[in-house]
Design an enzyme around this catalytic site. Structure first.
Site, short mmCIF file in Angstrom:
data_model
loop_
_atom_site.label_atom_id
_atom_site.label_comp_id
_atom_site.label_asym_id
_atom_site.label_seq_id
_atom_site.Cartn_x
_atom_site.Cartn_y
_atom_site.Cartn_z
N ALA A 63 0.78 -1.17 0.14
CA ALA A 63 0.08 -0.20 -0.05
C ALA A 63 0.96 1.32 0.08
CB ALA A 63 -0.80 0.08 1.06
N GLY A 102 0.66 -5.11 0.51
CA GLY A 102 -0.54 -5.19 -0.21
C GLY A 102 -0.14 -5.80 -1.68
N GLU A 105 -0.87 -9.23 -1.26
CA GLU A 105 -2.43 -9.39 -1.40
C GLU A 105 -2.88 -9.36 -2.63
OE1 GLU A 105 -2.15 -6.37 2.04
OE2 GLU A 105 -3.65 -8.01 3.08
N GLU A 125 4.00 -5.97 6.93
CA GLU A 125 3.20 -4.94 7.72
C GLU A 125 3.57 -4.92 9.33
OE1 GLU A 125 2.20 -7.08 5.34
OE2 GLU A 125 0.52 -5.97 4.30
N1 3HC Z 1 4.69 3.46 0.10
C1 3HC Z 1 5.22 4.54 -0.19
N2 3HC Z 1 6.75 4.88 -0.55
C2 3HC Z 1 7.36 3.80 -0.74
C3 3HC Z 1 6.82 2.28 -0.04
C4 3HC Z 1 5.50 2.32 0.15
N3 3HC Z 1 4.78 1.34 0.41
N4 3HC Z 1 7.76 1.46 -0.37
C5 3HC Z 1 8.89 2.26 -0.59
N5 3HC Z 1 8.60 3.64 -0.77
C6 3HC Z 1 9.24 4.90 -1.07
C7 3HC Z 1 10.44 5.17 -0.04
O1 3HC Z 1 10.06 5.92 0.83
C8 3HC Z 1 11.48 5.54 -1.09
O2 3HC Z 1 11.10 7.26 -1.23
P1 3HC Z 1 12.27 8.23 -1.33
O3 3HC Z 1 13.03 7.96 -2.77
O4 3HC Z 1 11.47 9.61 -1.69
O5 3HC Z 1 12.81 8.26 -0.09
C9 3HC Z 1 11.38 5.21 -2.47
O6 3HC Z 1 9.95 4.40 -2.11
C10 3HC Z 1 12.41 4.09 -2.66
O7 3HC Z 1 12.38 3.13 -1.66
P2 3HC Z 1 13.75 2.37 -0.91
O8 3HC Z 1 14.74 3.44 -0.90
O9 3HC Z 1 13.30 1.65 0.41
O10 3HC Z 1 14.14 1.49 -2.10
P3 3HC Z 1 14.75 -0.01 -2.05
O11 3HC Z 1 15.06 -0.40 -3.22
O12 3HC Z 1 15.83 -0.05 -1.24
O13 3HC Z 1 13.76 -0.81 -1.37
C11 3HC Z 1 11.37 -1.88 -0.73
C12 3HC Z 1 12.34 -1.16 -1.99
C13 3HC Z 1 11.88 -3.23 -0.44
C14 3HC Z 1 10.15 -2.03 -1.48
C15 3HC Z 1 11.41 -0.85 0.46
O14 3HC Z 1 11.17 0.31 0.03
C16 3HC Z 1 10.25 -1.27 1.36
O15 3HC Z 1 10.57 -2.34 2.11
N6 3HC Z 1 9.09 -0.68 1.43
C17 3HC Z 1 7.97 -1.08 2.41
C18 3HC Z 1 7.40 -1.85 1.97
C19 3HC Z 1 6.31 -2.32 2.66
O16 3HC Z 1 6.30 -2.09 4.11
N7 3HC Z 1 5.05 -2.58 2.23
C20 3HC Z 1 3.92 -2.86 3.09
C21 3HC Z 1 3.14 -1.68 3.14
S1 3HC Z 1 1.90 -1.63 4.22
C22 3HC Z 1 0.58 -2.47 3.44
O17 3HC Z 1 1.02 -2.81 2.17
C23 3HC Z 1 -0.76 -2.45 4.14
C24 3HC Z 1 -1.53 -3.41 3.19
O18 3HC Z 1 -1.59 -4.81 3.88
C25 3HC Z 1 -2.97 -2.97 3.36
#
Ligand code: 3HC
Ligand code: NAI
Length: 693
Positions: A63, A102, A105, A125
């Site tokens: 998400a 997400g 999912e 998450e």
């Molecule tokens: N939402 C918004 N922005 C995100 C994001 C997300 N889910 N994931 C990454 N970004 C952004 C980062 O903030 C960063 O932004 P910036 O360049 O402005 O600082 C940019 O994307 C690149 O991210 P990284 O520097 O972390 O890039 P990497 O290549 O090192 O890593 C990644 C990529 C493995 C995808 C890592 O970013 C990550 O782990 N992201 C989070 C993933 C996550 O937690 N997903 C679950 C979200 S909660 C959810 O999905 C709820 C659902 O169940 C309803």
């Protein structure tokens, strides 16, 4: 503006492409785009099967975290997932990069899942204090076993495509470009060569024993346990009728969104990334192919290990042959430790250690692109080393100091090229701790700063830009709040209670245990250095000095605040109570009791006070930089987001009131920083400052 979601028809199959850089997060435009594409394709009688894939570096990585906390804009992700699952035409998800949260999912509600080699899938998450909120806890256990579900939902770590295949999470692994694979797999789906299933229709059975043992394990763990428990509760609903189970999951997700853990962990996620936003970001980093490290003691050995693990050749300079042997032994042991922790493969060990040279000959640094000095903490010694480096090193080489406290500008005065001098302040153990303070001197060149940040990335560390002052960001703040623990101890709080109260708050260890671990002699030397500078109004607690005078430096001598027994247990050092009592009598202090809450309040308030000053003086660029320092260098509980994130929860006005109350006891120590007063007066927050800067 490019469209986030597009679709293409290839005869009787179609592909939907999500292109939402950088990580294809499931933001509003993506969600709406997917629904629109499905609406169009479903009524198209030509189309028999659909593939959903992503452009760029990854399948949907979750998400859009930036949307959390804002009013949700329909269609929300759970509805999009249900819409995909209910599509009358079979859909295959083509996964590459990291299909997370997400994103996974979305894939789970497609009718088949194919992953590119090297892809990873996960439900991270919980790392954000949340749980999967779009059916992950309900659909995953329909595809895999209970143990894998629990591991993925409550642990948060991604698994490889191979493991996902073995465990039933995906159906196939392929080689090749996602767009091409999408066409091929949609055809296979059309032809029945790839099996299509509606995940919600698959019967589910949960292993009650595994659920019960996970519940018992998480119940015993503080805040992290609470987050995992909430996620586990959602999994337990999976056996209910699907829509009821999905409603339970959604309710728990909404509860989690409002939790303190989510607030702190989301802040920590962005802190790790926000710190890279520095004024020098546009400068081109210098190329680093060979590094020298001067001093192979505690820090030099750790720094060398970290550089070697990142694939760099390293030359360590020591003073004498026995120190060369010591450094070689320490670095070898560190690398062996990395092998046993799975950070370095057995096969790569020889090549890694083969890149190390340890010598007494400083001339070998003539070709180094970067030299990091980690000798004794003395300006005289540092000047001597930097003077020699100035003669030996090639033009353009970066000369860095790992000093904990000393003034980088004064160190730079020893060379004719102050623009090449910088502080690279690692934290002990340097090959483990993720923080790197990049200390920028008055004359440090922009590209030297950019190189410090690039190096941190290569070492998988989090770089935070710091200005020059005694102790930079972290140690300066630490020096201030550490005094509050001494004051509380002297006023009657049991130091073991102080340790326990802070562990309860979420610290990995209490401050007195940490002191013993890092060595009480370090603080002792620092207090002696600062003695002439100490203001006369400053309250001084002499207990730590007394412990050191007795030759007890903490763990390394077997005794400090605690006595460390051979069986691994520890008990309080009885001498300490004596030193405290003597000093209380000498100073006329009547000891009183403290509650755990009061201990935490005073400790955290002291930390916030000095953190505020560090921001006010521009030593840290933003409040979030201070948070990152404490999260990645000092074990501040991640779910609390860092001292200044936590300060916003207390509120500036409340903090000002607190400080004024404490000031009745000690008006010198407890002073309201101007910036904090301003936040209170303007009714604004540190989060507002983060946005402004
Ligand atoms: N939402 C918004 N922005 C995100 C994001 C997300 N889910 N994931 C990454 N970004 C952004 C980062 O903030 C960063 O932004 P910036 O360049 O402005 O600082 C940019 O994307 C690149 O991210 P990284 O520097 O972390 O890039 P990497 O290549 O090192 O890593 C990644 C990529 C493995 C995808 C890592 O970013 C990550 O782990 N992201 C989070 C993933 C996550 O937690 N997903 C679950 C979200 S909660 C959810 O999905 C709820 C659902 O169940 C309803
Ligand atoms: P240490 O005493 O363990 O190691 C210093 C090493 O430098 C010794 O091995 C010594 O032989 C060597 N050395 C001294 N002068 C030398 C010279 N002229 N040429 C070559 N080698 C020389 O000290 P430690 O703890 O590693 O600290 C080093 C620096 O790192 C200090 O500036 C310290 O403030 C800083 N630091 C220490 C941290 C810690 O937790 N120990 C954390 C972060 C920074």
């Amino acid at each position: 503006m490019t469209q986030v979601v597009t679709f293409e028809k290839h005869g009787d199959i179609a592909t939907i492409c999500i292109d939402n850089p950088p990580v294809n997060a499931a933001g509003h435009a993506m969600r709406q785009g997917v629904v629109d594409a499905l609406d169009a394709l479903e009524v198209d009688s030509d189309i028999k099967a659909i593939a959903l894939y992503c452009a760029g570096r990854t399948f949907v990585a979750g998400a859009d975290i930036r949307e959390f906390g804002k009013p949700s804009q329909p269609p929300v992700l759970p509805d999009v997932c249900n819409r995909i699952e209910a599509c009358s035409k079979p859909i295959v998800a083509i996964l590459h990069g990291t299909a997370l949260g997400g994103g996974l999912e979305v894939a789970l509600c497609c009718h088949a899942r194919v992953a590119q080699k090297g892809a990873k899938v996960g439900l991270p998450e919980v790392h954000l204090g949340l749980l999967p909120g779009s059916g992950g806890t309900i659909r995953l256990p329909r595809l895999t076993d209970t143990a894998t579900t629990i591991k993925m939902v409550t642990g948060g770590a991604p698994i490889s495509a191979e493991e996902a295949l073995e465990k039933g999470v995906i159906d196939r692994i392929v080689d090749g470009d996602p767009a091409q694979t999408a066409v091929e797999m949609a055809k296979e789906l059309r032809d029945g060569k790839l099996n299509a299933r509606v995940t919600r229709d698959i019967p589910v059975e949960l292993d009650a024993t595994k659920i019960a043992s996970a519940r018992a394990k998480f119940s015993a763990k503080g805040a992290g346990g609470a987050v995992a428990l909430r996620a586990l509760r959602a999994v337990e609903s999976a056996t209910k009728p699907v829509d009821e189970a999905l409603a339970d999951e959604r309710a728990l997700f909404i509860e989690a969104l409002a939790s303190e853990e989510h607030h702190g962990l989301k802040h920590a996620f962005f802190a790790e990334r926000a710190v890279a936003n520095i004024p020098e970001a546009k400068a081109t980093a210098r190329e680093i192919n060979a590094v020298g490290v001067i001093g192979g003691g505690t820090m030099g050995s750790g720094i060398a290990t970290s550089l070697l693990l990142a694939g760099l050749p390293v030359t360590v300079i020591e003073m004498a042959e026995e120190r060369v042997a010591f450094a070689t032994k320490t670095i070898t042991a560190n690398l062996q430790g990395a092998v046993s922790r799975g950070k370095l493969s057995e096969a790569a060990f020889d090549a890694t250690i083969g890149r190390l040279v340890v010598t007494t000959d400083m001339q070998t640094l003539a070709g180094a692109d970067l030299v990091i000095e980690a000798v004794f903490e003395s300006m005289e010694v540092k000047h001597d080393v930097f003077g020699k480096l100035d003669d030996i090193c090639k033009d353009g080489a970066i000369l860095a100091s790992n000093t904990s406290y000393l003034n980088i500008d004064k160190i730079a005065a020893a060379v004719k090229r102050p623009q090449d001098v910088i502080g690279l302040h690692f934290f002990s153990p340097a090959h483990v701790m993720r923080l790197l303070e990049v200390v920028v001197g008055a004359e440090t060149a922009d590209d030297v700063v950019a190189t410090g940040f690039a190096l941190a990335k290569r070492l998988r560390k989090v770089a935070v830009r710091a200005g020059v002052c005694d102790g930079f960001i972290g140690n300066r703040i630490l020096a201030h709040y550490a005094r509050s623990t001494g004051y509380m101890m002297m006023d009657g709080a049991d130091y073991e209670q102080i340790d326990n109260a802070l562990v309860e708050f979420g610290a990995a260890m209490g401050p007195f245990t940490v002191g013993d671990l890092s060595g009480l002699d370090i603080g002792w030397a620092e207090r002696k250095r600062r003695a002439p500078l100490r203001p006369s109004q400053e309250r001084y607690v002499g207990v730590a000095d007394k412990i050191c005078e007795a030759g007890d430096f903490g763990r390394k001598t077997g005794k400090g605040y605690y006595v460390y027994w051979p069986d691994g247990s520890k008990t309080k050092n009885p001498n300490v109570a004596k030193y405290i009592a003597e000093e209380q009598v000498a100073k006329g202090i009547t000891p009183r009791s403290f509650t755990n809450a009061e201990i935490v309040d005073r400790y955290i308030t002291a930390m916030i006070v000095e953190s505020t000053r560090v921001v006010e003086e521009g030593i840290a660029l933003r409040p979030i930089d201070v948070d990152a320092v404490f999260l990645f260098g000092y074990g501040f509980p991640r779910h609390r987001g860092g001292p200044l994130c936590y300060a916003d929860r207390i509120g500036a006005a409340n903090l000002v009131e607190r400080i004024k109350t404490y000031a009745h006891e000690d008006p010198f120590y407890w002073q309201v920083p101007k910036l904090l007063q301003k936040l209170a007066d303007d009714n604004t927050t540190f989060a507002d400052l983060n946005k402004e800067r």
